[in-house]
Design an enzyme around this catalytic site. Sequence first.
Site, short mmCIF file in Angstrom:
data_model
loop_
_atom_site.label_atom_id
_atom_site.label_comp_id
_atom_site.label_asym_id
_atom_site.label_seq_id
_atom_site.Cartn_x
_atom_site.Cartn_y
_atom_site.Cartn_z
N CYS A 91 17.66 -13.51 -19.91
CA CYS A 91 17.42 -14.39 -18.88
C CYS A 91 17.56 -15.38 -19.32
O CYS A 91 17.44 -16.54 -18.40
CB CYS A 91 16.73 -13.47 -18.40
SG CYS A 91 16.67 -12.19 -17.04
N CYS A 148 40.80 -8.18 -26.07
CA CYS A 148 40.06 -7.85 -25.57
C CYS A 148 38.41 -8.44 -25.09
O CYS A 148 38.50 -9.81 -25.62
CB CYS A 148 40.18 -5.95 -25.99
SG CYS A 148 39.21 -6.04 -27.48
#
Length: 395
Positions: free
Chosen positions: A199, A353
């Site tokens: 965060c 990927c």
Amino acid sequence: MGTIDEKRLEQIALTRGDLSRYSRQLILPEVNADGQRRIKAGRILCIGAGGLGSPAALYLAAAGIGTLGLVDADRVDASNLQRQILYGTGDVGESKVEKARARLRELNPDVEIVVHDARFTSENAKEIIAPYDIVIDGSDNFPTRYLSNDVCVFAQKPNIYGSVFRFEGQASVFAPHLGGPCYRCLFPEPPPPGAAPSCAEAGVLGVLPGIIGLIQATEALKLIIGAGETLAGRLLHFDALKMKFRQFTLRRDPQCPVCGDAPTIFEPIDYEQFCAGPPAADDWFAAPEGVPVISVRELKAKMDGKEAFTLIDVREPYEYEVARIEGSRLIPLGELETRIDELPRQGALILQCHSGGRSEHAVRILQEAGFQNALNLEGGIEAWSVEVDPAVPRY
Ligand SMILES: [Zn+2]
């Protein structure tokens, strides 16, 4: 059913106080007195008492959960208060689990709060989850997420997953024993250390963990009372800016190293250490010799130079929805062999990927089929996002 031990359930009766406190949910036919008894007998562990754990713990305590465990070694920081609603301004600098216990006790003294003032590690993970029926993964880092997944698969306990990122969040229920995949079926390889945006790095709108944490709490209650359809086998994705919920079907991978048909992982691993050392985490699929590669910067140069190439993304459709490289075509790894005729045998054929493991596997499949033009995009879309285009979301 079977989430709650029936013997334990037999010992539980509702008091007069319970009947009035929980009357609003007791009158729901799907809950009724039996469901409330199950909730009272239930034991839920929240890994992390932060953004996701705060709302989940508050509402589960309010709902009358019997035992609520909290694992967190952190202290309250002023920057937590924007979303970690268990804590107040006066709690800054104090132990999270201690402050959380005080707040939850004040909310509902009938709930037994068990605090684990520790980091969740490969050493203590199995022991910590043992007494609980359900685990809510409110962690914000990959080593803990894999650990929580793996020990829950070993112990056949539902692991309720949630994560948030900027304005987006997602949730699922990983419980191969109840159907559906585990986290590792979807992401066999942990990304390298430092690759997971926290965060602090990525930012998050304060309400996001509130929404996702409450979805996790909702799933926990549903599992306990045995009502409705859980998120097992589905990923729920929430976009706050568009105010849109989307869902994706998740499939179990028979080759999953923990819940597959021939598992190779039976003990919790210290993923931080594992991730830190070479070879990279993408070596889940790696064979002794490497395959031809192209770097993300080389790919960018090809794009800028308008060179011809074909870029095939071998991830799953829900990953493609979350983030993609412009111009790539999706052919999930599982479909590659049946759709091999769609691929050109001339010109650069680049396989991509998430971080390079599945695409390396894809290049090998193509090589075996006689393709001599297949290249693996090193580091996958993760490296693309870090080194070339930060607008592509990381997950
Ligand atoms: Zn699995």
